[in-house]
Design an enzyme around this catalytic site. Structure first.
Site, short mmCIF file in Angstrom:
data_model
loop_
_atom_site.label_atom_id
_atom_site.label_comp_id
_atom_site.label_asym_id
_atom_site.label_seq_id
_atom_site.Cartn_x
_atom_site.Cartn_y
_atom_site.Cartn_z
N TYR A 62 56.48 56.96 32.05
CA TYR A 62 57.69 56.52 31.36
C TYR A 62 58.70 57.66 31.41
O TYR A 62 58.34 58.82 31.19
CB TYR A 62 57.37 56.17 29.90
N GLU A 116 66.68 54.15 31.39
CA GLU A 116 65.23 54.17 31.25
C GLU A 116 64.55 53.71 32.53
O GLU A 116 64.98 52.72 33.14
CB GLU A 116 64.84 53.22 30.09
#
Lengths: 286, 379
Positions: free
Chosen positions: B103, B191
């Site tokens: 992530y 993101e």
């Protein structure tokens, strides 16, 4: 006493010659605010509302001894205006302008923190010390001097509560609108601290809204550092998640930033929490 | 404003971040044509502005062109939490498969007043869940906006989440590119979840999410063009054009208020007193007669609305301007929906005189106004 602005405030208005700048400067002068100068690049040498206009804030500080600046400059030039005021040496900057890009405010905030200059806003209604000094757009006719300190994220919600206080005979020490942008200057904790130290202020009203965690942090601060009674209201209990409610910072994301969570944190800190603005006054009257 | 996944990834690619080959399709035929280029080995992904696509059946792997077509058929039109899929992204599967998922994101940390980069080896997961259950698995660095992102920060993130040393250089370049992308695009979030190591040992952004600061749109013309207003209700589109902040809700009491906080509060008090707000509407500061008229037209375009609460507390907004707008709008709109009006603050006295001349009902306080509006909505 009061906080942040008073009879000794010497105000320079950046963007004074614009239509909003003129309208509200007139209201401020009527209220008795000591506006010493206006600033509009290119209009140096002119006068407006019988006050001198300078090209730069620096001149207003040097020539007129301005110690506080109020900014009505359009969003795309407003960050520059804040940098200018900070560099010119004013102690306190109030920025009314809304829709300043967050990326600009990140730079502004980190810069003024290093400089040690205090900023209120942006996207805020400013502040008023009843009977002494109004800096910004809070209507002067709804406030009255007294012992209650008011701090709020929202402009018109502040008016609502101040109106209700005045209506029921309770005056205010200073009313401060900190604005609802995700990155701004003075926060709840800064103002709470000032009210705690201020002799005139006997009680404090805090009005927050959904989004972020400023209210939770304020609650923790109140628990440890504030001896005066605090009453609070949080706007946005009915707001649907994931939608920005007008203010860029007012959004419930997942479980964070909800009105319920903020109310719980405030209650746990011994704060009286109102369900609607007029109830704040009922809670204060006990 | 949120970008679709394909838009976010194309933006990443412009900043030198590797993304899979692929394209968007609006029909199964288009999806099959794209899949053909990759020998049918693709992933078909719903393009909607909401998370949880995988669980809702909006993301499917295909091994053949025909299968890709079937998946597109199933996904186009799919309703994911109220968001209808109009488009799918057909991406080539990561070359050599996926070795590992991470992530990576840049966002604005409101508390620290700085951009923050976060990385975790728990890729592909709901990061809020990871933050809640195992916060020690998320590594964070704050970035001074005047200094920018520095290589030592990339090293901290890479070593923290256990990225193999052979990939640190690549990761340093990718994170630096992501930060540049974030700043240059006026993003509030950029993101990559997951960031993968492909079977060929390359880092690749296989999913992307980007939100752009609405206040910065004036200097982001390319991104502004990507905005898909067609997904918002017509009333919200019209409000946006008029510069009003409007959100459609399900109740029957229309609200027109100045200021976001007071607008939320007016909704809250209606609900608290037993009513249901039909909308959030902030006419903003300095609202003039024309703006007020448009606001009223938008509220009344909702047939559910049985009463309208207008609550204006003048600061920048002047009461007389608002009153003129209301009277003017009511002259042009043929409606028998009752209006409850409340004016206070700057030029309220002048405004109330204008309303009184037009025989419009007024209320003195917000609770009084809310009570009257709820009564009026009952008919």
């Amino acid at each position: 006493m009061s906080i942040l602005v008073n009879k000794d405030t010497r105000l320079v208005v950046q963007g004074m010659t614009g239509s909003q700048g003129m309208f509200h400067s007139e209201r401020m002068l009527e209220y008795g605010t000591n506006i010493v100068a206006g600033v509009t690049p290119g209009k140096g040498g002119a006068t407006a509302l019988e006050k001198p206009i300078y090209n730069t804030v620096r001149e207003a500080v040097e020539q007129e001894g301005a110690n506080t600046s109020l900014i009505y400059v359009p969003a795309r030039f407003a960050a520059d205006a804040i940098f200018e005021a900070a560099d010119a040496g004013v102690e306190f900057i109030v920025c009314i302008t809304e829709h300043i890009p967050v990326m600009d405010m990140l730079k502004v905030r980190n810069y003024i923190d290093k400089k040690g200059v205090r900023l209120l806003g942006p996207n805020c209604p400013g502040l008023i010390t009843p009977g002494e000094c109004k800096v910004g757009i809070i209507p002067g006719n709804i406030v009255t001097p007294g012992p209650i300190g008011v701090v709020s994220k929202s402009g018109t919600l502040t008016y609502e509560v101040v109106f209700a206080l005045t209506y029921r005979g309770m005056g205010q020490s200073t009313c401060v609108g900190i604005g609802g942008d995700p990155i701004n200057g003075t926060n709840f904790i800064d103002v709470l601290q000032l009210f705690e130290e201020d002799d005139q202020t006997e009680q404090i009203i805090l009005m927050g809204e959904i989004g972020g965690n400023d209210e939770e942090k304020a609650a923790a601060y109140i628990k440890d550092h504030i001896s005066k009674p605090v009453t609070a209201f949080i706007a946005g209990a009915t707001a649907p998640p994931g939608r920005t409610m007008g203010h860029a910072g007012a959004i419930v994301e997942g479980d964070s930033g909800t009105a319920e969570g903020k109310n719980e944190a405030l209650r746990a800190a011994g704060v009286k929490v109102a369900r609607h603005p007029e109830e704040i006054v009922d809670l204060i009257l006990g | 404003m949120n970008l679709y996944e394909y838009q976010a990834k194309r933006l990443f690619a412009e900043y030198g971040i590797p993304i899979p080959s692929g394209d968007v399709a609006r029909t199964p035929e288009e999806a099959m044509a794209i899949a053909e280029k990759y020998d049918g080995k693709v992933v078909v992904k719903s393009q909607v502005h909401i998370g949880g696509r995988g669980k809702a059946g909006g993301v499917k792997l295909a091994k053949t062109v025909a299968e890709a077509g079937e998946h597109a058929e199933a996904i186009i039109g799919l309703d994911i939490k109220g968001h209808i899929t109009h488009m799918v992204l057909v991406d080539q599967l990561a070359p050599g498969g996926i070795e590992k998922e991470f992530y990576l994101a840049v966002l604005i940390d409101r508390a620290e007043k700085k951009p923050m980069m976060m990385a975790s080896a728990e890729g592909g997961m709901d990061i809020e869940q990871v933050a809640h259950d195992t916060p020690e698995k998320i590594f964070k660095v704050h970035i001074d906006p005047a200094v920018g992102f520095k290589m030592h920060q990339a090293t901290y993130l890479a070593s923290g989440m256990g990225l193999d040393k052979s990939l640190w250089k690549q990761f340093g370049k990718l994170t630096s590119n992501l930060y540049n992308c974030f700043v240059s695009s006026d993003a509030s979030l950029a993101e990559i979840n997951p960031l993968v190591i492909t079977g060929e040992g390359e880092l690749m952004a296989v999913d992307g999410k980007v939100s752009i600061d609405d206040s910065a749109m004036y200097r982001q013309p390319k991104l502004a063009e990507m905005a898909d207003d067609s997904i918002a209700p017509e009333s919200e589109q019209r409000a946006k054009e008029a510069g009003l902040s409007f959100i459609q809700l399900d109740g029957n009491i229309g609200c027109m208020v100045n200021g976001a906080g007071l607008a939320m509060t007016s909704m809250d008090i209606i609900k608290l007193f037993g009513g249901e707000p039909a909308n959030f509407l902030d006419i903003g500061g300095g609202a003039n007669a024309a703006k007020v008229q448009t606001a009223l037209e938008i509220i009344l375009s909702d047939p559910k609305v049985k009463a309208v609460l207008i609550n204006i507390f003048g600061g920048i907004t002047r009461g007389d301007e608002v009153a003129k707008g209301i009277v003017g709008a009511l002259e042009k709109i043929d409606t028998d929906v009752p209006m409850i009006l409340r004016l206070a603050g700057t030029n309220a006295k002048e405004g109330l005189e204008i309303l009184a001349d037009a025989n419009l009902p007024t209320a003195e306080t917000l609770s009084d106004a809310a009570t009257k509006a709820i009564e009026a909505a009952k008919g």
